[in-house]
Design an enzyme around this catalytic site. Structure first.
Site, PDB file in Angstrom:
ATOM      1  N   GLU A   1     -12.210   0.545   0.693  1.00 24.94           N
ATOM      2  CA  GLU A   1     -10.836   0.645   0.190  1.00 24.94           C
ATOM      3  C   GLU A   1     -10.321  -0.783  -0.012  1.00 24.94           C
ATOM      4  O   GLU A   1     -10.393  -1.600   0.910  1.00 24.94           O
ATOM      5  CB  GLU A   1      -9.993   1.393   1.232  1.00 24.94           C
ATOM      6  CG  GLU A   1      -8.519   1.495   0.911  1.00 24.94           C
ATOM      7  CD  GLU A   1      -7.737   2.130   2.066  1.00 24.94           C
ATOM      8  OE1 GLU A   1      -8.341   2.743   2.979  1.00 24.94           O
ATOM      9  OE2 GLU A   1      -6.494   1.988   2.063  1.00 24.94           O
TER      10      GLU A   1
ATOM     11  N   SER B   1      -2.701  -6.561  -2.413  1.00 23.70           N
ATOM     12  CA  SER B   1      -1.684  -7.132  -1.530  1.00 23.70           C
ATOM     13  C   SER B   1      -1.998  -6.765  -0.083  1.00 23.70           C
ATOM     14  O   SER B   1      -2.756  -5.820   0.182  1.00 23.70           O
ATOM     15  CB  SER B   1      -0.305  -6.583  -1.908  1.00 23.70           C
ATOM     16  OG  SER B   1      -0.241  -5.174  -1.683  1.00 23.70           O
TER      17      SER B   1
ATOM     18  N   ASN C   1      -9.380   1.249  -5.129  1.00 19.25           N
ATOM     19  CA  ASN C   1      -7.993   0.906  -4.831  1.00 19.25           C
ATOM     20  C   ASN C   1      -7.179   2.110  -5.282  1.00 19.25           C
ATOM     21  O   ASN C   1      -6.967   2.301  -6.479  1.00 19.25           O
ATOM     22  CB  ASN C   1      -7.549  -0.352  -5.587  1.00 19.25           C
ATOM     23  CG  ASN C   1      -6.117  -0.733  -5.223  1.00 19.25           C
ATOM     24  OD1 ASN C   1      -5.380   0.070  -4.641  1.00 19.25           O
ATOM     25  ND2 ASN C   1      -5.724  -1.955  -5.565  1.00 19.25           N
TER      26      ASN C   1
ATOM     27  N   ASP D   1      -9.710  13.963   0.506  1.00 21.13           N
ATOM     28  CA  ASP D   1     -10.702  15.018   0.746  1.00 21.13           C
ATOM     29  C   ASP D   1     -11.904  14.853  -0.180  1.00 21.13           C
ATOM     30  O   ASP D   1     -13.038  15.100   0.221  1.00 21.13           O
ATOM     31  CB  ASP D   1     -10.070  16.405   0.553  1.00 21.13           C
ATOM     32  CG  ASP D   1      -9.223  16.826   1.751  1.00 21.13           C
ATOM     33  OD1 ASP D   1      -9.206  16.085   2.757  1.00 21.13           O
ATOM     34  OD2 ASP D   1      -8.572  17.885   1.677  1.00 21.13           O
TER      35      ASP D   1
ATOM     36  N   ARG E   1       2.517  -6.253 -13.989  1.00 22.96           N
ATOM     37  CA  ARG E   1       3.219  -5.537 -12.932  1.00 22.96           C
ATOM     38  C   ARG E   1       3.402  -6.428 -11.702  1.00 22.96           C
ATOM     39  O   ARG E   1       2.433  -6.814 -11.056  1.00 22.96           O
ATOM     40  CB  ARG E   1       2.366  -4.326 -12.556  1.00 22.96           C
ATOM     41  CG  ARG E   1       2.831  -3.566 -11.378  1.00 22.96           C
ATOM     42  CD  ARG E   1       1.762  -2.595 -10.904  1.00 22.96           C
ATOM     43  NE  ARG E   1       2.284  -1.817  -9.804  1.00 22.96           N
ATOM     44  CZ  ARG E   1       1.541  -1.280  -8.854  1.00 22.96           C
ATOM     45  NH1 ARG E   1       0.242  -1.405  -8.887  1.00 22.96           N
ATOM     46  NH2 ARG E   1       2.097  -0.609  -7.883  1.00 22.96           N
TER      47      ARG E   1
ATOM     48  N   ALA F   1      -0.728   3.744  -4.940  1.00 22.76           N
ATOM     49  CA  ALA F   1       0.182   4.423  -4.010  1.00 22.76           C
ATOM     50  C   ALA F   1      -0.412   5.720  -3.458  1.00 22.76           C
ATOM     51  O   ALA F   1       0.053   6.222  -2.420  1.00 22.76           O
ATOM     52  CB  ALA F   1       1.525   4.691  -4.694  1.00 22.76           C
TER      53      ALA F   1
ATOM     54  N   HIS G   1      -7.143  -3.323  -1.405  1.00 22.52           N
ATOM     55  CA  HIS G   1      -5.756  -3.538  -1.838  1.00 22.52           C
ATOM     56  C   HIS G   1      -5.583  -4.999  -2.193  1.00 22.52           C
ATOM     57  O   HIS G   1      -5.997  -5.878  -1.423  1.00 22.52           O
ATOM     58  CB  HIS G   1      -4.770  -3.147  -0.737  1.00 22.52           C
ATOM     59  CG  HIS G   1      -4.870  -1.710  -0.382  1.00 22.52           C
ATOM     60  ND1 HIS G   1      -4.418  -0.718  -1.207  1.00 22.52           N
ATOM     61  CD2 HIS G   1      -5.451  -1.108   0.677  1.00 22.52           C
ATOM     62  CE1 HIS G   1      -4.691   0.449  -0.670  1.00 22.52           C
ATOM     63  NE2 HIS G   1      -5.326   0.245   0.478  1.00 22.52           N
TER      64      HIS G   1
ATOM     65  N   PRO H   1      -3.218   4.889  -9.736  1.00 26.08           N
ATOM     66  CA  PRO H   1      -2.022   4.767 -10.568  1.00 26.08           C
ATOM     67  C   PRO H   1      -1.439   3.351 -10.623  1.00 26.08           C
ATOM     68  O   PRO H   1      -1.398   2.651  -9.610  1.00 26.08           O
ATOM     69  CB  PRO H   1      -1.018   5.710  -9.892  1.00 26.08           C
ATOM     70  CG  PRO H   1      -1.864   6.710  -9.188  1.00 26.08           C
ATOM     71  CD  PRO H   1      -3.101   5.990  -8.769  1.00 26.08           C
ATOM     72  N   ASN H   2      -1.011   2.979 -11.806  1.00 30.25           N
ATOM     73  CA  ASN H   2      -0.307   1.723 -12.095  1.00 30.25           C
ATOM     74  C   ASN H   2      -1.194   0.476 -12.099  1.00 30.25           C
ATOM     75  O   ASN H   2      -0.734  -0.604 -12.483  1.00 30.25           O
ATOM     76  CB  ASN H   2       0.879   1.512 -11.129  1.00 30.25           C
ATOM     77  CG  ASN H   2       1.932   2.578 -11.293  1.00 30.25           C
ATOM     78  OD1 ASN H   2       2.414   2.805 -12.413  1.00 30.25           O
ATOM     79  ND2 ASN H   2       2.288   3.261 -10.219  1.00 30.25           N
TER      80      ASN H   2
ATOM     81  N   ARG I   1       4.142  -5.413   4.059  1.00 31.87           N
ATOM     82  CA  ARG I   1       5.113  -4.903   3.101  1.00 31.87           C
ATOM     83  C   ARG I   1       5.890  -3.723   3.701  1.00 31.87           C
ATOM     84  O   ARG I   1       5.980  -3.597   4.912  1.00 31.87           O
ATOM     85  CB  ARG I   1       4.385  -4.563   1.800  1.00 31.87           C
ATOM     86  CG  ARG I   1       3.683  -5.790   1.193  1.00 31.87           C
ATOM     87  CD  ARG I   1       2.975  -5.454  -0.083  1.00 31.87           C
ATOM     88  NE  ARG I   1       3.926  -4.987  -1.095  1.00 31.87           N
ATOM     89  CZ  ARG I   1       3.578  -4.296  -2.175  1.00 31.87           C
ATOM     90  NH1 ARG I   1       2.297  -4.003  -2.388  1.00 31.87           N
ATOM     91  NH2 ARG I   1       4.491  -3.908  -3.040  1.00 31.87           N
TER      92      ARG I   1
ATOM     93  N   TYR J   1       0.936  -8.843  -7.077  1.00 29.30           N
ATOM     94  CA  TYR J   1      -0.419  -8.394  -7.411  1.00 29.30           C
ATOM     95  C   TYR J   1      -1.237  -9.430  -8.184  1.00 29.30           C
ATOM     96  O   TYR J   1      -2.425  -9.210  -8.435  1.00 29.30           O
ATOM     97  CB  TYR J   1      -0.349  -7.080  -8.201  1.00 29.30           C
ATOM     98  CG  TYR J   1       0.300  -5.964  -7.411  1.00 29.30           C
ATOM     99  CD1 TYR J   1      -0.288  -5.505  -6.236  1.00 29.30           C
ATOM    100  CD2 TYR J   1       1.501  -5.383  -7.824  1.00 29.30           C
ATOM    101  CE1 TYR J   1       0.305  -4.502  -5.487  1.00 29.30           C
ATOM    102  CE2 TYR J   1       2.095  -4.369  -7.092  1.00 29.30           C
ATOM    103  CZ  TYR J   1       1.497  -3.931  -5.925  1.00 29.30           C
ATOM    104  OH  TYR J   1       2.078  -2.933  -5.188  1.00 29.30           O
TER     105      TYR J   1
END
Ligand code: DQA
Length: 145
Positions: A97, A101, A73, A86, A17, A76, A99, A9-10, A106, A22
């Protein structure tokens, strides 16, 4: 060899953003850079973004079994997306994984990843270059690599 690149998301809003967090690079630019590297390495890269946890899971259920490596990524969903976790846990391909940032510098809620325990490794805080580093690692260590 097939590698999946998932964005949660986002992340479709990258560039616009919170660029101070980011960066200014857009999602299509990131996807293009990874596609370019994948083509050079002779591997297939399938990129997918969704703002919906279920759509990410549908994609993993459809493509995950045939994947040799997964870069994700989760946005959230990292912090609470147990269904996504799962779905990832059911797959055998290595999972990185990523990210943009450094989530550990944070807010407290970003310090927990429900995905990390089912991931092979994690890259955080290196901006868009983190995706390329994840791809490099998979090119050397993916299932059929
Ligand atoms: C993020 C960090 C998450 O906490 C946040 O919700 C995002 C992006 C990152 O790439 O730094 O959407 O995954």
């Amino acid at each position: 060899m097939k590698i999946l690149l998932l964005h949660g998301p986002n992340l479709n809003m990258l560039g616009q953003r919170e660029p101070e967090i980011y960066g200014a690079t857009t999602l299509p630019q990131i996807d293009d850079m990874l596609h370019e590297r994948a083509v050079a390495a002779g591997v297939t890269l399938l990129a997918f973004q969704s703002n919906h946890e279920g759509a990410l899971i549908d994609f993993l259920q459809a493509e995950g079994w045939a994947a040799d490596g997964i870069i994700i990524n989760p946005g959230a969903l990292t912090h609470y997306g147990l269904s996504l976790r799962d779905a990832l846990a059911s797959l055998s391909a290595p999972i990185i994984e990523v990210h943009l940032s450094n989530v550990y510098r944070r807010e407290q809620f970003r310090h927990t990843s429900v995905v990390a325990p089912v991931a092979t490794g994690q890259i955080a805080g290196l901006g868009w270059r983190g995706y390329l580093l994840a791809l490099e690692w998979l090119l050397n260590n993916a299932k059929s690599g």
